[in-house]
Design an enzyme around this catalytic site. Structure first.
Site, PDB file in Angstrom:
ATOM      1  N   HIS A  78      -5.733   2.696   1.169  1.00 18.42           N
ATOM      2  CA  HIS A  78      -4.978   3.857   1.658  1.00 18.42           C
ATOM      3  C   HIS A  78      -5.652   4.527   2.868  1.00 18.42           C
ATOM      4  CE1 HIS A  78      -2.908   3.141  -1.982  1.00 18.42           C
ATOM      5  NE2 HIS A  78      -3.614   3.913  -2.771  1.00 18.42           N
ATOM      6  N   ASP A  93       0.910  -1.140   0.000  1.00 16.16           N
ATOM      7  CA  ASP A  93       0.000   0.000   0.000  1.00 16.16           C
ATOM      8  C   ASP A  93       0.952   1.193   0.000  1.00 16.16           C
ATOM      9  OD1 ASP A  93      -1.405   2.286   0.847  1.00 16.16           O
ATOM     10  OD2 ASP A  93      -3.010   1.003   1.553  1.00 16.16           O
ATOM     11  N   HIS A  94       1.098   1.845  -1.141  1.00 11.84           N
ATOM     12  CA  HIS A  94       2.210   2.811  -1.219  1.00 11.84           C
ATOM     13  C   HIS A  94       2.036   3.979  -0.255  1.00 11.84           C
ATOM     14  CE1 HIS A  94      -0.391   5.044  -4.037  1.00 11.84           C
ATOM     15  NE2 HIS A  94       0.383   6.084  -3.821  1.00 11.84           N
TER      16      HIS A  94
HETATM   17  C1  BG6 Z   1      -3.570   4.666  -6.288  1.00  6.54           C
HETATM   18  C2  BG6 Z   1      -4.933   4.744  -6.895  1.00  6.54           C
HETATM   19  O1  BG6 Z   1      -3.479   3.571  -5.414  1.00  6.54           O
HETATM   20  O2  BG6 Z   1      -3.305   5.860  -5.574  1.00  6.54           O
HETATM   21  C3  BG6 Z   1      -5.050   5.945  -7.800  1.00  6.54           C
HETATM   22  O3  BG6 Z   1      -5.191   3.560  -7.634  1.00  6.54           O
HETATM   23  C4  BG6 Z   1      -4.650   7.198  -7.081  1.00  6.54           C
HETATM   24  O4  BG6 Z   1      -6.365   6.066  -8.327  1.00  6.54           O
HETATM   25  C5  BG6 Z   1      -3.306   7.020  -6.397  1.00  6.54           C
HETATM   26  O5  BG6 Z   1      -4.573   8.246  -8.022  1.00  6.54           O
HETATM   27  C6  BG6 Z   1      -2.979   8.207  -5.511  1.00  6.54           C
HETATM   28  O6  BG6 Z   1      -1.662   8.110  -5.055  1.00  6.54           O
HETATM   29  P1  BG6 Z   1      -0.807   9.395  -4.719  1.00  6.54           P
HETATM   30  O7  BG6 Z   1       0.460   8.845  -4.148  1.00  6.54           O
HETATM   31  O8  BG6 Z   1      -0.625  10.150  -6.004  1.00  6.54           O
HETATM   32  O9  BG6 Z   1      -1.604  10.160  -3.725  1.00  6.54           O
END
Ligand code: BG6
Length: 491
Positions: free
Chosen positions: A241, A178-179
């Site tokens: 997230h 989960d980044h």
């Molecule tokens: C991803 C989603 O996990 O996270 C995307 O699939 C979203 O839809 C993205 O745009 C948002 O990540 P960040 O790091 O740009 O906030």
């Protein structure tokens, strides 16, 4: 202050789906940045795979192009040349038999190294690839497998995927990304809560009025309409997230930073979430879908045009009033919201404290303000603690609301590593603290499934909102009904 680089042992990283968007935008740039910082060297190997037959040189050319577009530093020509020497390519069919023997021959040459398999593919391939890795004898004791969200589309499909991966790899070898957990400020939340004595005594329903978690994007669905129209904002952002952020805010102090100690505490939070189903979804949730409007100064079409299906009821915005029934949090609402094509790109957690029990300053200029702790994930990462002070100068007491403001960019020199950089190096080290354990993913789905189900029973479509706004008016009503407001008024 600059960060300290701790090199990792040499490794082999095999990327399935190595010609895809995720590999180009995130994985290769992250690896390249870590390589330039000498966190690993030319004794490690990165092996791209996809079904397409391609020479190693042709593949390296695609990686070079991706790095030129997406990496922040490609001006070091020598670094780029050197990095490309450790990039290899093997055509492998994830479902069929082609290429596996070749891949095995490549990996056998480094049988004693850590090897990681990154499945940057569609999730319906996860089970098949894991099975092949097992059958072909590639899942060595030092192997790890990395999978991206979405893991399934509901509890049942997530269980099926987890079962198939789990049949080959032990849980300690499985890294579910989960980044958001790799973002600097998200980890800082742990430091803030558990490395300071100041906040934790106040971190409960006696002192906290409510919590807000906002992940707002200005982007639309970009090139991902097929995936997104199936997923929607609830599955795409909330199941993973946003719930992970909620867990880090709400969990009890773990006994250690050991991966399972932290994940045990997060799991308890997920299991304490109050259920939302068809009996209460109409009052506790709002779903929206963007219409044509403006984003970053340009006109943009609505979601129905973007996704190409005029009848789509996929939500691009969600707001939820969530509750946690446990000793610490009963009675403290967690207002969650996320959406595409909103007015600003901002992700933040806001802890709003209760008022003082007795307000002495009646009749003086200024009013009673909330103490708020704002944890900004992006952009302008940092932490602000809003306090009430006396406005300096003569003329009696006037109250003012001011932040103690710590911007990470100003306080720490140099760029902070991207989430994927940290997470990939953690995989190689075998540190799973920032990854989701199977039971967490499943507990999150168990909370999400009844919400989806309630929406599918409702005759009301998602509420429209103009692209470039803050979402449907009902999302404002969701919080204002409780006498509270979303945080955008406090700049
Ligand atoms: C991803 C989603 O996990 O996270 C995307 O699939 C979203 O839809 C993205 O745009 C948002 O990540 P960040 O790091 O740009 O906030």
């Amino acid at each position: 202050m600059t960060s300290r680089i701790v090199p990792v042992h040499p490794f082999d990283l095999v990327i399935f789906g190595a010609t895809g968007d995720l590999a180009h935008r995130k994985i290769f740039p992250a690896l390249y940045h870590r390589f330039c910082d000498r966190q690993f060297g030319t004794d490690s190997r990165i092996i791209g795979t996809s079904r397409r037959a391609m020479s190693v040189d042709a593949f390296r050319a695609t990686v070079r192009e991706a790095l030129e577009q997406f990496a922040s530093t490609t001006d070091q020509a020598d670094g780029l040349r050197e990095f490309l020497t450790i990039v290899d390519y093997v055509a492998v069919d994830g479902r069929g038999d082609e290429g596996w023997a070749d891949l095995k021959a490549h990996l056998d040459a480094h049988a004693q190294e850590v090897r990681a398999f990154y499945l940057a593919t569609a999730p319906d391939l996860f089970g098949d690839i894991a099975a092949k890795l097992g059958a072909r004898g590639l899942a060595s004791p030092l192997a790890r497998i990395i999978v991206e969200k979405p893991i399934g589309a509901d509890s049942a499909s997530a269980n099926a995927i987890n079962d198939r991966i789990g049949a080959v790899f032990a849980e300690r070898q499985i890294f579910r990304i989960d980044h958001y957990l790799g973002k600097e400020t998200v980890q800082n939340l742990m430091a803030l809560r558990f490395a300071n004595i100041l906040l934790e005594p106040l971190w409960n329903s006696n002192y906290i009025d409510h919590v807000q978690i906002t992940v707002a994007e200005t982007l639309g669905v970009e090139g991902r309409k097929a995936y997104y129209d199936h997923a929607g904002a609830l599955r795409d952002m909330v199941q993973n997230h946003i719930l992970q952020l909620l867990c880090l805010v709400a969990m009890e102090p773990p006994a250690s930073l050991d991966a399972d100690a932290v994940r045990d505490e997060k799991l308890k939070v997920l299991r304490s979430l109050d259920p939302i189903d068809e009996t209460n979804a109409a009052t506790l949730t709002v779903r929206g879908q963007y219409r044509a409007g403006a984003s970053n100064g340009a006109s943009v079409p609505g979601y129905l045009e973007d996704c190409g299906d005029p009848a789509s009821t996929t939500e691009t915005f969600v707001a939820i009033k969530a509750g946690i029934s446990n000793w610490r949090w009963t009675g403290v609402p967690f207002y969650l919201r996320t959406g595409k094509r909103l007015s600003e790109r901002v992700s933040e957690i806001v802890i709003v404290f209760r008022h003082v029990p007795h307000f002495l300053f009646k009749g003086v200029s200024g009013r009673l303000f909330d103490n708020r702790l704002t944890i900004r994930l992006q952009p302008d990462e940092g932490i602000k603690l809003w306090l009430t002070i006396k406005e300096p100068g003569p003329g009696g007491i006037r109250l003012q609301h001011v932040p103690l403001d710590m911007s990470f960019a100003e306080a720490f020199a140099g760029p902070t590593p991207e989430a994927y950089e940290r997470l990939l190096m953690d995989v190689i080290r075998g540190n799973a603290t920032l990854f989701m354990r199977r039971d967490e993913v499943e507990a999150a789905w168990r909370w999400i499934d009844p919400i989806r189900n309630a929406w599918s029973l409702s005759v009301e479509p998602p509420r429209p909102y103009v692209a470039g706004s803050w979402g449907p008016a009902a999302s404002v009503a969701l919080i204002e009904r409780d006498g509270r407001t979303w945080n955008e008024d406090v700049a």
